[in-house]
Write a protein that holds these residues in place. Structure first.
Motif, PDB file in Angstrom:
ATOM      1  N   VAL A 139       0.864  -1.183   0.000  1.00 34.50           N
ATOM      2  CA  VAL A 139       0.000   0.000   0.000  1.00 34.50           C
ATOM      3  C   VAL A 139       0.898   1.230   0.000  1.00 34.50           C
ATOM      4  O   VAL A 139       1.779   1.356   0.853  1.00 34.50           O
ATOM      5  N   ALA A 140       0.712   2.122  -0.961  1.00 33.96           N
ATOM      6  CA  ALA A 140       1.507   3.361  -0.978  1.00 33.96           C
ATOM      7  C   ALA A 140       0.720   4.459  -0.263  1.00 33.96           C
ATOM      8  O   ALA A 140      -0.503   4.543  -0.398  1.00 33.96           O
ATOM      9  N   ILE A 141       1.415   5.246   0.512  1.00 35.51           N
ATOM     10  CA  ILE A 141       0.767   6.320   1.271  1.00 35.51           C
ATOM     11  C   ILE A 141       1.475   7.630   0.950  1.00 35.51           C
ATOM     12  O   ILE A 141       2.681   7.755   1.189  1.00 35.51           O
ATOM     13  N   GLN A 142       0.738   8.581   0.364  1.00 33.48           N
ATOM     14  CA  GLN A 142       1.324   9.915   0.202  1.00 33.48           C
ATOM     15  C   GLN A 142       0.394  10.886   0.907  1.00 33.48           C
ATOM     16  O   GLN A 142      -0.650  11.282   0.389  1.00 33.48           O
ATOM     17  N   LEU A 143       0.750  11.200   2.118  1.00 30.83           N
ATOM     18  CA  LEU A 143      -0.086  12.039   2.965  1.00 30.83           C
ATOM     19  C   LEU A 143       0.781  13.015   3.736  1.00 30.83           C
ATOM     20  O   LEU A 143       1.922  12.720   4.079  1.00 30.83           O
ATOM     21  N   GLN A 144       0.210  14.165   4.049  1.00 30.57           N
ATOM     22  CA  GLN A 144       0.872  15.110   4.930  1.00 30.57           C
ATOM     23  C   GLN A 144       0.701  14.630   6.371  1.00 30.57           C
ATOM     24  O   GLN A 144       0.098  13.593   6.625  1.00 30.57           O
ATOM     25  N   MET A 145       1.156  15.431   7.311  1.00 33.86           N
ATOM     26  CA  MET A 145       1.157  15.006   8.712  1.00 33.86           C
ATOM     27  C   MET A 145      -0.221  15.169   9.361  1.00 33.86           C
ATOM     28  O   MET A 145      -0.455  16.058  10.176  1.00 33.86           O
ATOM     29  N   ILE A 146      -1.120  14.290   8.969  1.00 32.88           N
ATOM     30  CA  ILE A 146      -2.452  14.298   9.577  1.00 32.88           C
ATOM     31  C   ILE A 146      -2.663  12.937  10.250  1.00 32.88           C
ATOM     32  O   ILE A 146      -1.976  11.966   9.917  1.00 32.88           O
ATOM     33  N   PRO A 147      -3.586  12.851  11.204  1.00 32.37           N
ATOM     34  CA  PRO A 147      -3.750  11.597  11.936  1.00 32.37           C
ATOM     35  C   PRO A 147      -3.955  10.387  11.025  1.00 32.37           C
ATOM     36  O   PRO A 147      -3.453   9.288  11.308  1.00 32.37           O
ATOM     37  N   GLU A 148      -4.661  10.594   9.911  1.00 32.02           N
ATOM     38  CA  GLU A 148      -4.938   9.450   9.017  1.00 32.02           C
ATOM     39  C   GLU A 148      -3.658   8.825   8.470  1.00 32.02           C
ATOM     40  O   GLU A 148      -3.655   7.653   8.087  1.00 32.02           O
ATOM     41  N   ALA A 149      -2.586   9.597   8.406  1.00 33.12           N
ATOM     42  CA  ALA A 149      -1.319   9.028   7.938  1.00 33.12           C
ATOM     43  C   ALA A 149      -0.873   7.939   8.915  1.00 33.12           C
ATOM     44  O   ALA A 149      -0.454   6.840   8.511  1.00 33.12           O
ATOM     45  N   GLY A 192      -6.055  17.739  -0.528  1.00 37.69           N
ATOM     46  CA  GLY A 192      -5.047  18.784  -0.601  1.00 37.69           C
ATOM     47  C   GLY A 192      -4.380  18.950   0.742  1.00 37.69           C
ATOM     48  O   GLY A 192      -4.777  18.329   1.721  1.00 37.69           O
ATOM     49  N   GLN A 193      -3.335  19.761   0.778  1.00 38.58           N
ATOM     50  CA  GLN A 193      -2.641  19.974   2.051  1.00 38.58           C
ATOM     51  C   GLN A 193      -2.449  21.464   2.306  1.00 38.58           C
ATOM     52  O   GLN A 193      -2.320  22.255   1.375  1.00 38.58           O
ATOM     53  N   PHE A 194      -2.411  21.810   3.595  1.00 39.52           N
ATOM     54  CA  PHE A 194      -2.138  23.189   3.966  1.00 39.52           C
ATOM     55  C   PHE A 194      -0.637  23.368   4.040  1.00 39.52           C
ATOM     56  O   PHE A 194       0.065  22.627   4.728  1.00 39.52           O
ATOM     57  N   ARG A 195      -0.176  24.349   3.305  1.00 40.88           N
ATOM     58  CA  ARG A 195       1.247  24.651   3.306  1.00 40.88           C
ATOM     59  C   ARG A 195       1.421  26.167   3.392  1.00 40.88           C
ATOM     60  O   ARG A 195       0.955  26.885   2.512  1.00 40.88           O
ATOM     61  N   VAL A 222      -8.325  11.163   1.742  1.00 37.53           N
ATOM     62  CA  VAL A 222      -8.738  11.825   2.976  1.00 37.53           C
ATOM     63  C   VAL A 222      -9.131  13.254   2.627  1.00 37.53           C
ATOM     64  O   VAL A 222      -8.417  13.933   1.895  1.00 37.53           O
ATOM     65  N   LYS A 223     -10.281  13.698   3.170  1.00 36.57           N
ATOM     66  CA  LYS A 223     -10.664  15.087   2.914  1.00 36.57           C
ATOM     67  C   LYS A 223     -10.004  15.951   3.974  1.00 36.57           C
ATOM     68  O   LYS A 223     -10.322  15.858   5.150  1.00 36.57           O
ATOM     69  N   ARG A 224      -9.073  16.789   3.561  1.00 38.76           N
ATOM     70  CA  ARG A 224      -8.396  17.646   4.514  1.00 38.76           C
ATOM     71  C   ARG A 224      -8.643  19.129   4.210  1.00 38.76           C
ATOM     72  O   ARG A 224      -9.020  19.884   5.084  1.00 38.76           O
ATOM     73  N   THR A 225      -8.439  19.523   2.974  1.00 43.76           N
ATOM     74  CA  THR A 225      -8.587  20.954   2.671  1.00 43.76           C
ATOM     75  C   THR A 225     -10.017  21.316   2.270  1.00 43.76           C
ATOM     76  O   THR A 225     -10.414  22.472   2.404  1.00 43.76           O
ATOM     77  N   GLY A 226     -10.795  20.353   1.794  1.00 41.70           N
ATOM     78  CA  GLY A 226     -12.205  20.592   1.458  1.00 41.70           C
ATOM     79  C   GLY A 226     -12.418  21.811   0.579  1.00 41.70           C
ATOM     80  O   GLY A 226     -11.761  21.965  -0.450  1.00 41.70           O
ATOM     81  N   VAL A 336       2.130  15.832  17.227  1.00 37.08           N
ATOM     82  CA  VAL A 336       2.324  15.688  15.793  1.00 37.08           C
ATOM     83  C   VAL A 336       1.811  16.985  15.171  1.00 37.08           C
ATOM     84  O   VAL A 336       0.662  17.369  15.395  1.00 37.08           O
ATOM     85  N   TYR A 337       2.679  17.657  14.442  1.00 34.36           N
ATOM     86  CA  TYR A 337       2.330  18.966  13.883  1.00 34.36           C
ATOM     87  C   TYR A 337       2.312  18.896  12.361  1.00 34.36           C
ATOM     88  O   TYR A 337       3.245  18.386  11.748  1.00 34.36           O
ATOM     89  N   GLU A 338       1.249  19.442  11.799  1.00 37.49           N
ATOM     90  CA  GLU A 338       1.046  19.328  10.356  1.00 37.49           C
ATOM     91  C   GLU A 338       1.904  20.272   9.519  1.00 37.49           C
ATOM     92  O   GLU A 338       2.255  19.970   8.388  1.00 37.49           O
ATOM     93  N   GLY A 339       2.239  21.430  10.100  1.00 39.93           N
ATOM     94  CA  GLY A 339       2.713  22.489   9.204  1.00 39.93           C
ATOM     95  C   GLY A 339       4.192  22.811   9.250  1.00 39.93           C
ATOM     96  O   GLY A 339       5.011  22.086   9.809  1.00 39.93           O
TER      97      GLY A 339
END
Ligand code: WTA
Length: 660
Positions: A139-149, A192-195, A222-226, A336-339
């Protein structure tokens, strides 16, 4: 190997030492006897460390090295990695303890207890199983630092699926080559991701990457930026699934199955000396044992008391071993910090430390130097008195940054652990032990108890005190890589051929012993650059450059950089039909830099690109990067006698001087 030798000219004159305070030593997890205990019987020592975990079936043999360099640790043992990181703590009565204080970049937060983590991971595991995934699938995972990762990684571990996390900043091309290499059936990403305060697309890049990817059956989003994300999220009916639609309705109970100690846990790609990234393979029992052991002793971690924060991204090995597996196995409460560290202001990290009373903080020298640049007035505004252990990883830390870190972040007293290790080693190998070691600014010092490292010369003979050479690991260790995914030959060749007769693992780093026999790391001795603690191969960037229509040939070097450790400097020869002046212009250079970012990812963007008429080559046609590094670092150009045409360097230098 290149012609370059370890950076022995980097003679270190640092001689300060910082012994632990009596107060710290009295409460420390580690004590000096650990070294002797491990030396007396290494396998017994590791067996004892493996007892930190819950084994469904105990092993019958600690180490099987008969098929070296392919190790087997805790042979016959069975365990579930996710059970060890989650359920075990709930069963032990700690369900209400916070596992993760998650902090989103825009300021939203979520506290996740171990009980909740168990429910989330169970739901995700049920969801993944419902897609028909079975143990051994990738399983490949490309996610930012969110709990779902983290839920995703643990759900994979729970089901025996092998995850391959791909750093969120990697380009579609880079993602695709990793998905193909591992033949991943499922890809997990976000809309999407917040950057830096903005919503940037993720799914769109993933779609570009997966166009025609044969192995991929499902993409979970995962819906993050909506609504904050501009434009539509591209969608392929029948393939794409929203995480919330797939996972939320699942049962939050799931019975974990025990897997063999050597069951593949994950693949993580890292740059090698060729253009093709290597899929480093890690397995279960030995890996988790050493991740937990090192996290316990190196950070002096006390479950239920400490608040731990490792600032790495899960896209790198540090995130795997020191956000997910080590800390959770040890029942840590962690941030765990996302940004990014300067969103919305340059005190963000210190604000988070103050708010959550972080006691252990683990980061990279490049960030410490950035903090230095921003000024000590920024951390001074916050209450950092909760901090009691500071860590550093990713590249050699210069003594100046070390002292700044200790004085301004650690109140002049927190011990600093400078931890040396690699994606391949899986866990920390060389580091001071807080409460035991008298620390030296800039030195990782000594192999941990149970680990053996040496500095050797070309002939594999150990150098004496004060001497320099190559760092090798001369005995197998539990969290060592088990190979390169799908390429046993490359595994042998890359790590075990340099000192084949002795059976040493060649790390690719130069090192020296000081007069006390402590180890100082001196940087890579191969064609791998270290930019802000990220490994990037010169060949990878060169291939990206020559794939641009204006470039005929390219040579890339890592030149020292005050903030990022090394900066990427590229020398390019343009194709005959490209008017030199035109391509030398700002715009054309920018276009080339952007092209590299598009091919590999923004982290690989050259700091500088110089257009040159020729490249310095040996008679056998090998580019002499050493000379280019001299140019890039504004030094007198070194010995040119082995060049096929020794006037080339004059041509390059004069061209550059007369250029812009
Ligand atoms: C370098 C990161 C000096 C080294 C965990 C190694 C270091 C490469 C240190 C691995 C340190 C890492 N001192 N150099 N404390 N830590 N390195 O695979 O060159 O991303 O070979 O793993 O980083 O990078 P990797």
């Amino acid at each position: 190997m290149t012609e370059q030798s370890p950076a022995l000219d980097n003679l270190l004159t640092e001689s300060r030492t910082f012994p632990p305070s009596d107060e710290f030593a009295a409460q420390a997890n580690a004590n000096a006897d650990l070294y002797a205990e491990a030396d007396a019987d290494r396998e017994a020592f590791w067996a004892k460390q493996a007892e930190r975990l819950h084994w469904e079936t105990k092993w019958t043999q600690v180490l099987d090295w008969s098929d070296a360099p392919f190790a087997k640790w805790f042979v016959g043992g069975k365990l579930n990695v996710a059970y060890n990181c989650v359920d075990r703590h709930v069963d032990g009565g700690h369900g209400d303890q916070v596992a993760i204080h998650w902090v989103g970049e825009p300021g939203d937060t979520r506290d996740i207890t171990y009980a909740e983590l168990k429910r989330e991971v169970s739901k995700a595991a049920n969801a993944f199983a419902s897609l028909g995934l079975v143990a051994g699938d990738r399983v490949a995972i490309q996610l930012q630092m969110i709990p779902e990762a983290i839920f995703s990684m643990l759900a994979c571990a729970r089901l025996g699926l092998t995850h391959s996390v791909v750093f969120g900043g990697f380009s579609p091309t880079a993602l695709r080559s990793r998905v193909d290499d591992a033949a991943a059936k499922v890809v997990i990403t976000s809309d999407g991701q917040f950057r830096r305060g903005k919503a940037a697309p993720m799914k769109a890049n993933v779609d570009e990457a997966l166009d025609g990817a044969e192995s991929v059956e499902k993409v979970i989003v995962v819906k993050r930026t909506g609504e904050k994300l501009e434009g539509e999220v591209p969608w392929t009916e029948g393939r794409d699934l929203w995480w919330h639609e797939l996972v939320d309705g699942q049962s939050d109970e799931h019975t974990p199955e025990a897997f063999d100690s050597e069951h593949p846990l994950y693949i993580l790609y890292t740059s090698g000396t060729t253009g093709k990234p290597k899929g480093i393979l890690h397995t279960s029992g030995g890996y988790l044992t050493q991740a937990a052991y090192t996290h316990h002793y190196v950070f002096d971690h006390k479950p239920g008391q400490d608040v731990y924060w490792c600032t790495a991204d899960i896209g790198w090995v540090t995130g795997h071993s020191y956000i997910v597996y080590g800390p959770l196995a040890n029942r840590a409460t962690q941030v765990v910090y996302e940004g990014t560290p300067n969103t919305p202001h340059e005190g963000r990290h210190w604000e988070i430390i103050q708010q959550y009373k972080v006691s252990i903080y683990y980061t990279a020298p490049t960030l410490i130097r950035t903090f230095m640049k921003w000024g000590k007035e920024i951390p001074e505004k916050y209450d950092l008195s909760s901090l009691r252990v500071l860590g550093s990883v990713g590249e050699p830390i210069n003594p100046e940054a070390w002292i700044w870190y200790r004085d301004n972040i650690g109140a002049g007293k927190a011990p600093i652990v400078d931890t040396w290790w690699q994606t391949e080693t899986g866990a920390i190998m060389i580091s001071p032990l807080p409460g035991v070691t008298a620390a030296k600014p800039g030195s990782a010092q000594r192999a941990l108890p149970g680990i053996s490292a040496k500095v050797v010369d070309d002939q594999a003979a150990e150098v004496g005190h004060g001497g320099g050479g190559y760092l090798v690991l001369d005995k197998p260790w539990p969290s060592m890589l088990r190979g390169i995914w799908g390429d046993n030959e490359r595994y042998r060749e890359t790590y075990w051929s340099r000192f084949a007769d002795q059976g040493f693992y060649f790390a690719g780093d130069g090192a020296k012993y000081d007069n006390d026999g402590d180890i100082w790391l001196l940087g890579r001795v191969d064609d791998v650059m270290n930019v802000s603690g990220h490994r990037i191969s010169t060949t990878e960037v060169e291939s990206a450059l020559v794939s641009h229509p204006t470039v005929a040939e390219a040579a890339v070097v890592g030149a020292s950089d005050p903030t990022t450790g090394q900066g990427i400097v590229a020398f390019v020869i343009l194709r005959g039909n490209v008017a030199q002046d035109e391509a030398k212009g700002e715009e054309a250079i920018t276009a080339l830099r952007n092209h590299v970012a598009k091919e590999i990812g923004p982290i690989a963007k050259p700091r500088q690109i110089m257009v040159v008429p020729e490249l310095p080559k040996t008679r056998s046609g090998k580019i002499m990067r050493r000379l280019l590094r001299d140019v890039a670092e504004n030094r007198q150009v070194g010995d040119v006698t082995t060049l096929a045409d020794s006037s080339v360097m004059d041509l390059i230098s004069s061209g550059l001087n007369s250029g812009k």
